[in-house]
Design an enzyme around this catalytic site. Structure first.
Site, PDB file in Angstrom:
ATOM      1  N   LYS A 204      31.074  62.077  36.437  1.00  0.00           N
ATOM      2  CA  LYS A 204      32.247  61.473  37.098  1.00  0.00           C
ATOM      3  C   LYS A 204      32.775  62.411  38.179  1.00  0.00           C
ATOM      4  CE  LYS A 204      36.770  59.392  35.859  1.00  0.00           C
ATOM      5  NZ  LYS A 204      37.683  59.053  34.740  1.00  0.00           N
TER       6      LYS A 204
ATOM      7  N   SER B 226      40.206  55.454  29.833  1.00  0.00           N
ATOM      8  CA  SER B 226      39.248  55.432  30.946  1.00  0.00           C
ATOM      9  C   SER B 226      37.778  55.606  30.588  1.00  0.00           C
ATOM     10  CB  SER B 226      39.613  56.504  31.966  1.00  0.00           C
ATOM     11  OG  SER B 226      40.638  56.026  32.782  1.00  0.00           O
TER      12      SER B 226
ATOM     13  N   SER C  53      39.311  54.189  34.386  1.00  0.00           N
ATOM     14  CA  SER C  53      38.980  54.715  35.690  1.00  0.00           C
ATOM     15  C   SER C  53      37.530  55.189  35.829  1.00  0.00           C
ATOM     16  CB  SER C  53      39.916  55.878  36.016  1.00  0.00           C
ATOM     17  OG  SER C  53      39.684  56.972  35.148  1.00  0.00           O
TER      18      SER C  53
END
Ligand code: GLN
Length: 475
Positions: free
Chosen positions: A76, A175, A151
């Protein structure tokens, strides 16, 4: 059931396949799929191929490599990677190249994993759909008209699409688990402090936690073996022995007590999601688990408490982006205050600004007691709900999300309805405990449903074991 990375690693160890072959096959597939779903901010094809060759030649020389050396992984874009741009999907950090690796990145590199690229996310991890990314949106690989969740949007979409299946994300209020549920993969939010946050670009430091995405629970367990453990660089890191999570998957589920909280089966819960979760609970029973009703009476206050605390911490964490040390700088300012103001006005997107303002408000003199302090007190009550439930049960089960993946644009103009996507996940962060989302069938449109299993602090061994057996039973 998809082939696990653990199984692929066995082939690597036996030299039935080389890392170069794996990466060479993956690159064109990744690039092509990514054109459709936009999971990646940065793709590192060349570097990955070089690294794979290096691993292969070390293996050929008979060097002792770790068991997972040569497996591809995605990261990420809020985990610092030395020499590789780390944007947080924000204009503020669009050109930020960290001079060091996050501890988890160092750990996966040391274990010989091949980093394929950096995945897209909601800006500074604030959001549930990827629509808050300042760069572009990521599509759900199951249905590209729908959001992948957020997210960790790119991580979940990449994991579900197998480009590659292994990914690292972060979870502050859901997330990892919510996008895993939306895309149909597995995602684990570990107990707070189990995985080092050093080098994770902070959103809300008392809630943030890094965790794995994969297609199988077994692979999540394998990644936890790599990333968990004490780190002196993170003051909140727990100094406890870490069990072998892969070993922990063995055995059966006889006598495991699973609590079903009545507050998680409420009105806003989509009826098809509810039906799948009820079937999932029956499967757990058929595997030998004993299920009992439990109560988490403060569930209703979770979202409000989460949004007070996470915005307060965000307003403080994001104060560092003032154009002085790193990130975007407005170049035409009259003085330093003007520069900071203009830098922040240009560098942050709407949702980030909304949270900074809300957080500044709840922390300000006169409102601190009424909002921030009160939220901290309610946080304790939420934690006590879980403590009391875990006196009676080993794990708790429920839906990960109230609905399946929604369409782009459905909630973007209504922040409150977007915030409600976290209703079953954010309390777990407030309590600092662990939670995993495992695929649990689909709705009538074929959209994945995620079942959430929740464990007491450091209960990941049993959590992963139950999730693993559940996944195996469904295949
Ligand atoms: N969707 C939640 C939020 O917007 C959770 C984000 C997260 O876990 N990073 O805050």
């Amino acid at each position: 059931m998809p082939e696990s990375a653990v199984a692929l690693a066995k082939k690597l160890q036996n030299k039935e396949v080389s890392s170069k072959e794996i990466v060479q096959e993956l690159i064109p597939r990744l690039e092509e799929k990514d054109r459709e779903i936009n999971a990646y901010v940065t793709i590192l094809s060349e570097q990955a191929l070089k690294k794979a060759e290096e691993i292969d030649s070390r293996r050929a020389k008979g060097e002792e490599l770790g068991p997972w050396a040569g497996l591809p992984i995605g990261v990420k874009d809020l985990l610092c990677t030395e020499g590789v741009r780390t944007t947080c999907s924000s204009k503020m950090l669009e050109n930020f190249v960290p001079p060091y690796d996050a501890t988890v990145v160092r750990k996966i590199k040391d274990a010989g994993f091949i980093i394929m690229g950096k995945t897209n996310m909601d800006e500074f991890a604030m959001g549930s759909s990827s629509e808050n990314s300042a760069l572009f949106t990521t599509k759900n690989p199951v249905d590209t008209s729908r959001v992948p969740g957020g997210s960790s949007a790119g991580a979940a979409a990449a994991a579900a699409a197998g480009i590659p299946a292994l990914n690292l994300g972060s979870d502050t209020g859901g997330s990892i688990r919510q996008p895993a549920a939306f895309c149909g993969c597995v995602g684990l939010k570990p107990t707070y402090g189990l995985v080092s946050r050093y080098g994770l670009i902070a959103f809300a430091s008392s809630l943030d936690q890094i965790g794995p995405f994969a297609q199988t629970v077994e692979d999540c367990a394998m990644l936890m073996n790599v990333i968990a453990g004490h780190d002196p660089m993170d003051g909140t890191s727990l100094d406890r022995p870490v069990p072998d999570y892969l070993k922990g998957l063995e055995g059966d589920l006889k006598g495991v007590k699973v609590g079903v909280p009545k507050e998680y089966f409420i009105e806003g819960l989509n009826s098809e999601v509810r039906a799948r979760i009820e079937e999932g609970i029956k499967t757990l029973e058929s595997l030998g688990c004993e299920t009992v009703e439990v109560s988490l009476p403060h569930t209703d206050y979770g979202i409000a408490t989460y949004y007070f605390i996470c915005t307060a911490e965000a307003s403080s964490n994001l104060a560092r982006y003032d154009g002085v040390v790193y990130g975007h700088r407005h170049m035409d300012a009259s003085d330093i205050v003007d520069m900071a103001a203009k830098t922040r006005a240009e560098g942050f997107g709407d949702e980030v600004k909304r949270r900074i303002m809300l957080g500044t408000y709840v922390l300000s003199a006169g409102f601190y007691d009424a909002y921030y302090l009160k939220a901290q007190r309610v946080r304790r009550l939420i934690k006590q709900d879980f403590d009391q439930a875990f006196e009676k049960v080993d794990l708790i089960v429920g839906p990960t999300t109230p609905t399946t993946a929604f369409k782009f644009g459905d909630k973007v103009d209504d922040p409150l309805s977007m915030y409600l996507a976290d209703v079953f996940t954010s309390s777990i962060n407030l309590a600092g405990i662990g939670g995993i989302s495992v695929p649990c069938g689909a709705d009538s449109q074929g959209l994945p449903v995620g079942m959430q299993l929740i464990c007491p602090p450091l209960g990941e061994e049993k959590l992963l074991k139950v999730a693993h057996h559940f996944q195996m039973a469904g295949s």
